[in-house]
Scaffold this motif. Structure first.
Motif, PDB file in Angstrom:
ATOM      1  N   TYR A 148       0.829  -1.201   0.000  1.00 16.91           N
ATOM      2  CA  TYR A 148       0.000   0.000   0.000  1.00 16.91           C
ATOM      3  C   TYR A 148       0.869   1.259   0.000  1.00 16.91           C
ATOM      4  CZ  TYR A 148      -3.870   3.104   1.178  1.00 16.91           C
ATOM      5  OH  TYR A 148      -4.808   4.109   1.161  1.00 16.91           O
ATOM      6  N   THR A 151       2.366   1.794  -3.462  1.00 16.54           N
ATOM      7  CA  THR A 151       1.333   2.282  -4.379  1.00 16.54           C
ATOM      8  C   THR A 151       1.088   3.765  -4.159  1.00 16.54           C
ATOM      9  OG1 THR A 151       0.288   0.104  -4.428  1.00 16.54           O
ATOM     10  CG2 THR A 151      -1.064   1.990  -5.095  1.00 16.54           C
ATOM     11  N   VAL A 173      -5.750  -1.562  -5.711  1.00 16.12           N
ATOM     12  CA  VAL A 173      -4.877  -2.130  -4.679  1.00 16.12           C
ATOM     13  C   VAL A 173      -5.642  -2.291  -3.364  1.00 16.12           C
ATOM     14  CG1 VAL A 173      -2.831  -1.668  -3.264  1.00 16.12           C
ATOM     15  CG2 VAL A 173      -2.739  -1.364  -5.737  1.00 16.12           C
TER      16      VAL A 173
END
Length: 195
Positions: A148, A151, A173
Motif C-alpha cells: 500500500y 502504491t 490495490v
C-alpha cells in the motif's frame, strides 16, 4: 444494535462544498504525533456530541503505525441517523469543523487547515466495517502495508487536479488488500482464533 429507520430521506447526490481541490501534500514518514492529534480531535468531537450516541475511530494511513501518509488525520464517527444532521452536524460545525462533503450515507467535515477529515456514517453502514477491516489488516500485515505504501508513493508522484482522483487511483490495490484481509479474518474465524 437495531438499525433505526431514518426520519427523512437522505440526500441523493454528491455536494462537494468548494468543488475539486488539487492534491498539494506529499507523503510524510510515520509520525507519532498523528496518534496524539487523533486523541485530541476525538476528545473535541465527543465534547461536541455529548447528546448523540456516537463511536469515534482513527482510520486511514495515519492510524497505521509505520505507514507513510499524507499528514491528514482521518476520523470515523458513527451516528444513529445520518439524515438527522441537527443531531451532529451543527455541533461539529460549532466545534470548528467545516462541511466539505454531503452525499448519500456520508458526511465529511474537516478542519480549516484541512489536516483533519471527519467522516460521518450511520453505525450499521457497511463502509464502517470496511474502513476498520482495512485499517486492522494493515496494522498486522507488513507485506500489504508495504504494498500500500509503495502504491501511494507511485501515485502521489503524479499531478492530480483533484484529491478524489488520487484516492480513486488507489482503489484496485485497496480492493485486493481487503480481499486478503477478509480471507485472513475468515481463516481466523474457522480456526476459532478470531475475536
Amino acid at each position: 444494535m437495531t438499525k433505526r429507520k431514518p426520519r427523512r430521506a437522505d440526500v441523493s447526490t454528491l455536494d462537494l462544498v468548494g468543488g475539486p481541490e488539487r492534491v498539494v501534500v506529499g507523503l510524510h514518514e510515520p509520525d507519532r504525533q498523528w496518534a496524539e492529534a487523533f486523541r485530541e480531535h476525538r476528545r473535541r468531537i465527543l465534547e461536541a456530541l455529548t447528546e448523540a450516541d456516537v463511536e469515534v475511530e482513527h482510520i486511514g494511513s495515519t492510524s497505521v503505525p509505520g505507514l507513510a501518509a499524507k499528514p491528514i488525520i482521518d476520523i470515523l464517527v458513527t451516528v444513529d441517523d445520518i439524515t438527522a444532521e441537527e443531531d451532529y452536524l451543527d455541533a461539529l460545525l460549532a466545534a470548528g469543523y467545516e462541511l466539505r462533503v454531503r452525499e448519500p450515507g456520508h458526511r465529511l467535515v474537516r478542519t480549516p487547515a484541512r489536516d483533519v477529515h471527519v467522516h460521518v456514517f450511520e453505525h450499521e453502514d457497511a463502509a464502517v466495517q470496511e474502513y476498520l477491516l482495512f485499517r486492522d489488516h494493515l496494522r498486522s500485515d507488513a507485506a500489504d502495508r508495504d504494498l500500500y505504501e509503495r502504491t501511494k508513493r507511485e501515485l502521489i508522484a503524479r499531478s492530480w487536479d483533484d484529491m478524489n482522483d488520487y484516492a480513486d487511483a488507489k482503489t484496485e490495490v485497496i480492493l485486493a488488500i481487503k480481499a486478503r484481509a477478509r480471507a485472513a479474518r475468515d481463516a481466523r474465524r474457522d480456526d476459532g482464533t478470531a475475536q
